[in-house]
Design a protein around this motif. Structure first.
Motif, PDB file in Angstrom:
ATOM      1  N   ARG A 140      -5.915  33.231  28.117  1.00  0.00           N
ATOM      2  CA  ARG A 140      -4.940  31.890  27.284  1.00  0.00           C
ATOM      3  C   ARG A 140      -3.392  31.672  27.509  1.00  0.00           C
ATOM      4  N   LEU A 141      -2.852  30.622  28.199  1.00  0.00           N
ATOM      5  CA  LEU A 141      -1.602  29.744  28.727  1.00  0.00           C
ATOM      6  C   LEU A 141      -1.109  29.189  28.349  1.00  0.00           C
ATOM      7  N   THR A 142       0.026  29.239  27.589  1.00  0.00           N
ATOM      8  CA  THR A 142       0.966  28.190  26.511  1.00  0.00           C
ATOM      9  C   THR A 142       1.285  26.769  27.556  1.00  0.00           C
ATOM     10  N   PRO A 143       1.043  25.483  27.029  1.00  0.00           N
ATOM     11  CA  PRO A 143       1.459  24.377  27.816  1.00  0.00           C
ATOM     12  C   PRO A 143       2.462  24.327  28.672  1.00  0.00           C
ATOM     13  N   ARG A 144       3.762  24.505  28.507  1.00  0.00           N
ATOM     14  CA  ARG A 144       4.650  25.175  29.633  1.00  0.00           C
ATOM     15  C   ARG A 144       4.221  25.408  30.649  1.00  0.00           C
ATOM     16  N   GLN A 145       3.380  26.699  30.397  1.00  0.00           N
ATOM     17  CA  GLN A 145       3.088  27.904  31.691  1.00  0.00           C
ATOM     18  C   GLN A 145       1.694  26.988  32.593  1.00  0.00           C
ATOM     19  N   ARG A 146       1.450  26.255  32.133  1.00  0.00           N
ATOM     20  CA  ARG A 146       0.661  25.078  32.792  1.00  0.00           C
ATOM     21  C   ARG A 146       0.739  24.088  33.109  1.00  0.00           C
ATOM     22  N   GLU A 147       2.095  23.749  32.217  1.00  0.00           N
ATOM     23  CA  GLU A 147       2.126  22.748  33.344  1.00  0.00           C
ATOM     24  C   GLU A 147       3.065  23.348  34.335  1.00  0.00           C
ATOM     25  N   ILE A 148       3.906  24.373  35.050  1.00  0.00           N
ATOM     26  CA  ILE A 148       4.497  24.934  35.997  1.00  0.00           C
ATOM     27  C   ILE A 148       3.194  25.235  37.287  1.00  0.00           C
ATOM     28  N   LEU A 149       2.328  25.871  36.491  1.00  0.00           N
ATOM     29  CA  LEU A 149       1.742  25.701  37.309  1.00  0.00           C
ATOM     30  C   LEU A 149       1.350  24.871  37.867  1.00  0.00           C
ATOM     31  N   HIS A 150       0.653  23.779  37.403  1.00  0.00           N
ATOM     32  CA  HIS A 150       0.168  22.468  37.869  1.00  0.00           C
ATOM     33  C   HIS A 150       1.195  22.269  38.828  1.00  0.00           C
ATOM     34  N   LEU A 151       2.147  21.991  38.898  1.00  0.00           N
ATOM     35  CA  LEU A 151       3.151  21.836  39.784  1.00  0.00           C
ATOM     36  C   LEU A 151       3.532  22.034  40.957  1.00  0.00           C
ATOM     37  N   ILE A 152       3.475  24.201  40.401  1.00  0.00           N
ATOM     38  CA  ILE A 152       3.117  24.842  41.275  1.00  0.00           C
ATOM     39  C   ILE A 152       1.866  24.281  42.671  1.00  0.00           C
ATOM     40  N   ALA A 153       1.297  24.234  41.870  1.00  0.00           N
ATOM     41  CA  ALA A 153      -0.469  23.596  43.299  1.00  0.00           C
ATOM     42  C   ALA A 153       0.464  22.533  43.311  1.00  0.00           C
ATOM     43  N   SER A 154       0.978  21.867  43.104  1.00  0.00           N
ATOM     44  CA  SER A 154       1.114  20.348  44.017  1.00  0.00           C
ATOM     45  C   SER A 154       1.973  20.702  45.163  1.00  0.00           C
ATOM     46  N   GLY A 155       2.671  21.973  44.946  1.00  0.00           N
ATOM     47  CA  GLY A 155       3.485  21.876  46.523  1.00  0.00           C
ATOM     48  C   GLY A 155       4.612  22.159  46.255  1.00  0.00           C
ATOM     49  N   MET A 156       5.039  22.277  44.892  1.00  0.00           N
ATOM     50  CA  MET A 156       6.913  22.260  44.121  1.00  0.00           C
ATOM     51  C   MET A 156       6.901  24.142  44.377  1.00  0.00           C
ATOM     52  N   SER A 157       8.212  24.391  44.843  1.00  0.00           N
ATOM     53  CA  SER A 157       9.280  25.380  45.170  1.00  0.00           C
ATOM     54  C   SER A 157       9.651  25.775  43.086  1.00  0.00           C
ATOM     55  N   THR A 158      10.100  26.789  43.118  1.00  0.00           N
ATOM     56  CA  THR A 158      10.405  27.269  42.169  1.00  0.00           C
ATOM     57  C   THR A 158      11.871  26.725  41.832  1.00  0.00           C
ATOM     58  N   ALA A 159      12.658  26.235  42.648  1.00  0.00           N
ATOM     59  CA  ALA A 159      13.783  25.192  42.640  1.00  0.00           C
ATOM     60  C   ALA A 159      13.137  23.836  41.973  1.00  0.00           C
ATOM     61  N   GLU A 160      12.527  23.534  42.596  1.00  0.00           N
ATOM     62  CA  GLU A 160      11.829  21.752  42.190  1.00  0.00           C
ATOM     63  C   GLU A 160      11.424  21.753  41.178  1.00  0.00           C
ATOM     64  N   VAL A 161      11.105  23.044  40.598  1.00  0.00           N
ATOM     65  CA  VAL A 161       9.817  22.870  39.540  1.00  0.00           C
ATOM     66  C   VAL A 161      10.822  23.134  38.492  1.00  0.00           C
ATOM     67  N   ALA A 162      12.202  23.863  38.771  1.00  0.00           N
ATOM     68  CA  ALA A 162      13.240  24.011  37.144  1.00  0.00           C
ATOM     69  C   ALA A 162      14.028  22.920  37.227  1.00  0.00           C
ATOM     70  N   SER A 163      13.681  22.212  38.962  1.00  0.00           N
ATOM     71  CA  SER A 163      15.180  20.408  38.947  1.00  0.00           C
ATOM     72  C   SER A 163      13.889  19.395  37.390  1.00  0.00           C
ATOM     73  N   GLU A 164      12.502  18.985  38.003  1.00  0.00           N
ATOM     74  CA  GLU A 164      11.756  18.322  37.447  1.00  0.00           C
ATOM     75  C   GLU A 164      11.629  18.594  36.160  1.00  0.00           C
ATOM     76  N   LEU A 165      11.499  19.226  35.520  1.00  0.00           N
ATOM     77  CA  LEU A 165      11.387  20.032  33.652  1.00  0.00           C
ATOM     78  C   LEU A 165      12.862  20.575  33.485  1.00  0.00           C
ATOM     79  N   THR A 166      13.714  20.324  33.728  1.00  0.00           N
ATOM     80  CA  THR A 166      15.071  20.626  33.672  1.00  0.00           C
ATOM     81  C   THR A 166      15.139  22.246  32.751  1.00  0.00           C
ATOM     82  N   LEU A 167      14.982  22.861  33.235  1.00  0.00           N
ATOM     83  CA  LEU A 167      15.169  24.549  32.924  1.00  0.00           C
ATOM     84  C   LEU A 167      15.820  25.495  34.340  1.00  0.00           C
ATOM     85  N   SER A 168      16.177  26.538  33.864  1.00  0.00           N
ATOM     86  CA  SER A 168      16.470  27.130  35.426  1.00  0.00           C
ATOM     87  C   SER A 168      15.495  27.944  36.029  1.00  0.00           C
ATOM     88  N   PRO A 169      15.811  28.557  36.965  1.00  0.00           N
ATOM     89  CA  PRO A 169      15.132  29.304  38.270  1.00  0.00           C
ATOM     90  C   PRO A 169      14.382  30.002  37.062  1.00  0.00           C
TER      91      PRO A 169
END
Length: 215
Positions: A140-169
């Motif tokens: 069981r993953l939350t929608p946010r966890q799945r969203e972040i995993l998809h972005l990580i799988a696409s090759g994004m770094s933590t900083a890039e994911v944070a910027s894309e989703l307007t979250l802190s690293p």
């Protein structure tokens, strides 16, 4: 075999555990920054019709039609020179001489701020999505966890994911830690492999040539 293969790898890539690449259910191949094959998993061997030993030391463009090479090389250079993951469709020729349609992703691999290689993942563009493999336990993953995993799988770094989703690293890292715990993973590659296995990042898998495809 793992030790022999790792020994032949460029120094910057030797920290990568090839067993994690092998655990992916989709065709995946590891390349140095110049495009030479370093390792191909079993799914890639089945899809291409070549063994890992036959691919080792060859260039990824060897499997492409001449008219497709410029575009695919441009996508590869984007991953290497800009650190940008790419997602596109092209064609390649398998060991049997069949022309195959494929959706490819070129994912840059980083060592700190340096791109040290590229992981190429392939999906079949001809087939409808297959049923995901059923997990042996309920994941069981939350929608946010799945969203972040998809972005990580696409090759994004933590900083890039944070910027894309307007979250802190740190918030992204917390979500990843919780997802890793749920998936039983310790690294990003392990998490992607587990998510693929549990059908959380499902996509049509590129397999061997269908029997009705003409040469």
């Amino acid at each position: 075999m793992l030790i022999q293969t790792v020994g032949a790898m460029p120094f910057q890539l030797q920290d990568i555990d090839l067993r994690l690449v092998d655990s992916l259910v989709v065709p995946a191949s590891l390349h140095d920054v110049d495009g030479w094959f370093i390792h191909a998993n079993a799914a890639a061997e089945r899809a291409a019709g070549f063994s890992n030993a036959q691919l080792l030391g060859r260039h990824f463009t060897d499997l492409l039609r001449p008219e497709a090479r410029d575009n695919v090389e441009t996508q590869f250079r984007r991953a290497v020179e800009r650190g940008e993951p790419t997602d596109f469709e092209t064609v390649f020729v398998d060991a049997g001489g069949h022309l195959r349609g494929v959706r490819a992703q070129h994912l840059p691999l980083r060592d700190d701020d340096t791109i040290v290689g590229v992981l190429i993942i392939a999906f079949d563009v001809r087939r409808a999505p297959s049923e995901p493999i059923r997990p042996e336990r309920d994941v069981r993953l939350t929608p946010r966890q799945r969203e972040i995993l998809h972005l990580i799988a696409s090759g994004m770094s933590t900083a890039e994911v944070a910027s894309e989703l307007t979250l802190s690293p740190e918030t992204v890292r917390n979500h990843l830690r919780n997802a890793f715990r749920e998936l039983g993973a310790h690294t990003r590659i392990e998490a992607i492999a587990a998510a693929e296995r549990f059908g959380l990042l499902s996509a049509p898998v590129l397999g061997p040539t269908p029997p009705d495809v003409a040469v």
